[in-house]
Write a protein that holds these residues in place. Structure first.
Motif, PDB file in Angstrom:
ATOM      1  N   ILE A 194      11.179   8.242   0.438  1.00  0.00           N
ATOM      2  CA  ILE A 194      10.079   7.859  -0.297  1.00  0.00           C
ATOM      3  C   ILE A 194      10.006   6.392   0.302  1.00  0.00           C
ATOM      4  CG2 ILE A 194       9.139   7.166  -2.596  1.00  0.00           C
ATOM      5  CD1 ILE A 194      10.426   9.556  -3.709  1.00  0.00           C
ATOM      6  N   ARG A 195      10.783   5.473   0.390  1.00  0.00           N
ATOM      7  CA  ARG A 195      10.560   4.099   0.479  1.00  0.00           C
ATOM      8  C   ARG A 195      10.206   3.883   2.008  1.00  0.00           C
ATOM      9  NH1 ARG A 195      10.294   0.235  -2.748  1.00  0.00           N
ATOM     10  NH2 ARG A 195      11.830  -1.194  -1.404  1.00  0.00           N
TER      11      ARG A 195
ATOM     12  N   ILE B  42       8.179   6.246   3.835  1.00  0.00           N
ATOM     13  CA  ILE B  42       6.747   6.601   4.111  1.00  0.00           C
ATOM     14  C   ILE B  42       5.900   5.524   3.647  1.00  0.00           C
ATOM     15  CG2 ILE B  42       5.128   8.242   3.299  1.00  0.00           C
ATOM     16  CD1 ILE B  42       7.640  10.300   2.940  1.00  0.00           C
ATOM     17  N   PRO B  43       4.922   5.202   4.450  1.00  0.00           N
ATOM     18  CA  PRO B  43       4.005   3.937   3.979  1.00  0.00           C
ATOM     19  C   PRO B  43       3.099   4.360   3.064  1.00  0.00           C
ATOM     20  CG  PRO B  43       4.112   4.707   6.562  1.00  0.00           C
ATOM     21  CD  PRO B  43       4.835   5.416   6.029  1.00  0.00           C
ATOM     22  N   HIS B  44       2.648   3.602   2.182  1.00  0.00           N
ATOM     23  CA  HIS B  44       2.006   3.628   1.145  1.00  0.00           C
ATOM     24  C   HIS B  44       0.475   4.253   1.411  1.00  0.00           C
ATOM     25  CE1 HIS B  44       0.954   3.467  -3.172  1.00  0.00           C
ATOM     26  NE2 HIS B  44      -0.131   2.937  -2.777  1.00  0.00           N
ATOM     27  N   GLY B  45       0.110   5.347   0.631  1.00  0.00           N
ATOM     28  CA  GLY B  45      -1.206   6.068   1.032  1.00  0.00           C
ATOM     29  C   GLY B  45      -1.202   6.929   2.179  1.00  0.00           C
ATOM     30  N   THR B  46      -0.021   7.281   2.632  1.00  0.00           N
ATOM     31  CA  THR B  46       0.015   8.443   3.648  1.00  0.00           C
ATOM     32  C   THR B  46      -0.085   9.813   3.182  1.00  0.00           C
ATOM     33  OG1 THR B  46       1.350   6.869   5.074  1.00  0.00           O
ATOM     34  CG2 THR B  46       1.206   9.152   5.804  1.00  0.00           C
ATOM     35  N   SER B  47      -0.780  10.715   3.576  1.00  0.00           N
ATOM     36  CA  SER B  47      -0.929  12.052   2.963  1.00  0.00           C
ATOM     37  C   SER B  47      -0.162  12.904   4.221  1.00  0.00           C
ATOM     38  CB  SER B  47      -1.907  12.368   2.341  1.00  0.00           C
ATOM     39  OG  SER B  47      -3.055  12.457   3.157  1.00  0.00           O
TER      40      SER B  47
END
Length: 59
Positions: free
Chosen positions: A50-51, A53-58
């Motif tokens: 979780i840390r 993975i870039p924020h906002g990536t789907s």
């Protein structure tokens, strides 16, 4: 009733029975410890993923 050899035999049988019960108890503790370690490892791996993975990536 059993004589000296019979008493020794019965004492050894009791030790064998007690030993097998002790082994089963140890095995259960081992499985509980192993499953706890696996769950903690999966939680840690999930937190790291979780840390990373870039924020906002789907997907």
């Amino acid at each position: 009733m059993f004589g000296r050899n019979g008493v020794i035999y019965l004492a050894r049988e009791r030790e064998i029975i007690a030993g097998s019960a002790r082994n089963r108890k140890t095995y259960r503790h081992f499985l509980a410890s192993l499953s706890t370690a696996v769950v903690l490892f999966l939680l840690l791996a999930g937190a790291i993923a979780i840390r990373l993975i870039p924020h906002g990536t789907s997907f």
